[in-house]
Design a protein around this motif. Structure first.
Motif, PDB file in Angstrom:
ATOM      1  N   GLU A 129       1.701  -1.711  -3.903  1.00  0.00           N
ATOM      2  CA  GLU A 129       0.413  -1.758  -4.597  1.00  0.00           C
ATOM      3  C   GLU A 129      -0.535  -2.719  -3.884  1.00  0.00           C
ATOM      4  OE1 GLU A 129       2.331  -1.143  -9.082  1.00  0.00           O
ATOM      5  OE2 GLU A 129       1.696  -3.135  -8.397  1.00  0.00           O
ATOM      6  N   TRP A 130      -0.025  -3.917  -3.597  1.00  0.00           N
ATOM      7  CA  TRP A 130      -0.858  -4.916  -2.940  1.00  0.00           C
ATOM      8  C   TRP A 130      -1.356  -4.428  -1.581  1.00  0.00           C
ATOM      9  CZ3 TRP A 130       1.616  -7.838   1.240  1.00  0.00           C
ATOM     10  CH2 TRP A 130       0.706  -8.643   1.929  1.00  0.00           C
ATOM     11  N   MET A 131      -0.485  -3.826  -0.790  1.00  0.00           N
ATOM     12  CA  MET A 131      -0.890  -3.385   0.556  1.00  0.00           C
ATOM     13  C   MET A 131      -1.946  -2.294   0.488  1.00  0.00           C
ATOM     14  SD  MET A 131       2.605  -3.600   2.868  1.00  0.00           S
ATOM     15  CE  MET A 131       3.695  -2.798   1.689  1.00  0.00           C
ATOM     16  N   TRP A 132      -1.805  -1.350  -0.475  1.00  0.00           N
ATOM     17  CA  TRP A 132      -2.838  -0.310  -0.579  1.00  0.00           C
ATOM     18  C   TRP A 132      -4.156  -0.925  -1.015  1.00  0.00           C
ATOM     19  CZ3 TRP A 132      -6.499   1.528  -3.754  1.00  0.00           C
ATOM     20  CH2 TRP A 132      -7.112   2.721  -3.376  1.00  0.00           C
ATOM     21  N   LEU A 133      -4.121  -1.794  -2.016  1.00  0.00           N
ATOM     22  CA  LEU A 133      -5.339  -2.411  -2.538  1.00  0.00           C
ATOM     23  C   LEU A 133      -6.033  -3.265  -1.481  1.00  0.00           C
ATOM     24  CD1 LEU A 133      -3.844  -3.408  -5.983  1.00  0.00           C
ATOM     25  CD2 LEU A 133      -5.709  -1.776  -5.665  1.00  0.00           C
ATOM     26  N   GLU A 134      -5.255  -3.998  -0.701  1.00  0.00           N
ATOM     27  CA  GLU A 134      -5.846  -4.810   0.362  1.00  0.00           C
ATOM     28  C   GLU A 134      -6.503  -3.925   1.420  1.00  0.00           C
ATOM     29  OE1 GLU A 134      -4.473  -8.871   2.317  1.00  0.00           O
ATOM     30  OE2 GLU A 134      -3.289  -7.190   3.073  1.00  0.00           O
ATOM     31  N   ALA A 135      -5.843  -2.824   1.770  1.00  0.00           N
ATOM     32  CA  ALA A 135      -6.422  -1.891   2.748  1.00  0.00           C
ATOM     33  C   ALA A 135      -7.710  -1.265   2.216  1.00  0.00           C
ATOM     34  CB  ALA A 135      -5.411  -0.805   3.094  1.00  0.00           C
TER      35      ALA A 135
END
Length: 235
Positions: free
Chosen positions: A198-204
């Motif tokens: 979740e964090w990696m998608w949101l950061e991207a």
């Protein structure tokens, strides 16, 4: 009442953006349990007076130099006389300044007497206090409320964040929120982040600030240890 503290973080710079004071019963039960024990006519007064406890605890924990987020029911500002003056007095009494405080309103409560609410928000802002909309995307007003009073920041609701890396509709909605906030110069963060994916998608997607168990769980009466990404994951 008591409070649990949880950070809102910028993982890239490994910085704490602010500490949120989350209301609990003295034994650590949920906000719902705290408010359910109150009579309806006492809820707003208790909501406001609880911030005295939150500020006192934050001061005792050495957070005078940090930004502090406090949750407030929107109608508390309308139903309790001189609510803004009370907040300012308690902020000063506990060694903080208004510019360190973010007042978070949830849109899960219907706001009546909207003109009075807007007036109170203007008082907060003119005093230097920032205003945030919590649980954005989960309440009654949505974009209408965003248009009526522009907060300094919004917090994207957990229901939208959950498994966003696997949901095309949620991705589209969050991308639209990011675009809207960027156009209005409103800061934004994602809450309830529990999974690295979740964090990696949101950061991207362009989100820099996060809150959730992935980084730190709320700690009753204390400051939790933060698990920064490069320490917890081999990325």
């Amino acid at each position: 009442c008591s409070f649990a503290f949880q950070p809102i973080v910028d993982p890239f710079s490994q910085a704490v953006v602010s500490w949120e004071a989350l209301i609990r019963t003295p034994s650590g039960d949920s906000p719902e349990a705290y408010f359910e024990a109150l009579a309806d006519e006492d809820i707003y007064e208790a909501d406001l007076k609880s911030k005295q406890v939150a500020l006192s605890m934050a001061s005792a924990l050495g957070l005078q130099g940090q930004t502090l987020s406090l949750n407030l029911l929107p109608m508390t500002l309308v139903n309790v006389p001189n609510a803004v003056r009370f907040l300012l007095s308690e902020i000063e009494a506990n060694g903080l300044v208004p510019e360190q405080i973010i007042i978070e309103f949830t849109e899960s409560e219907i706001i009546s007497q909207f003109a009075d609410f807007q007036g109170a928000v203007r008082q907060l802002k003119s005093a230097g206090i920032s205003v945030a909309m919590d649980h954005f995307g989960a309440g009654f007003a949505g974009l209408w409320l965003l248009a009526q009073f522009q907060p300094d920041r919004i917090k994207i609701n957990r229901e939208l964040v959950a498994d966003v890396h696997k949901s095309g509709p949620r991705q589209a909605i969050i991308q639209a929120i990011i675009k809207c906030c960027s156009s209005l110069e409103i800061q934004f963060c994602a809450v309830g982040v529990e999974k690295a994916e979740e964090w990696m998608w949101l950061e991207a997607a362009g989100i820099c600030e996060f809150q959730g168990h992935l980084f730190a769980s709320p700690r009753l009466g204390g400051i939790p240890q933060i698990a920064w990404p490069d320490k917890k994951f081999d990325l």
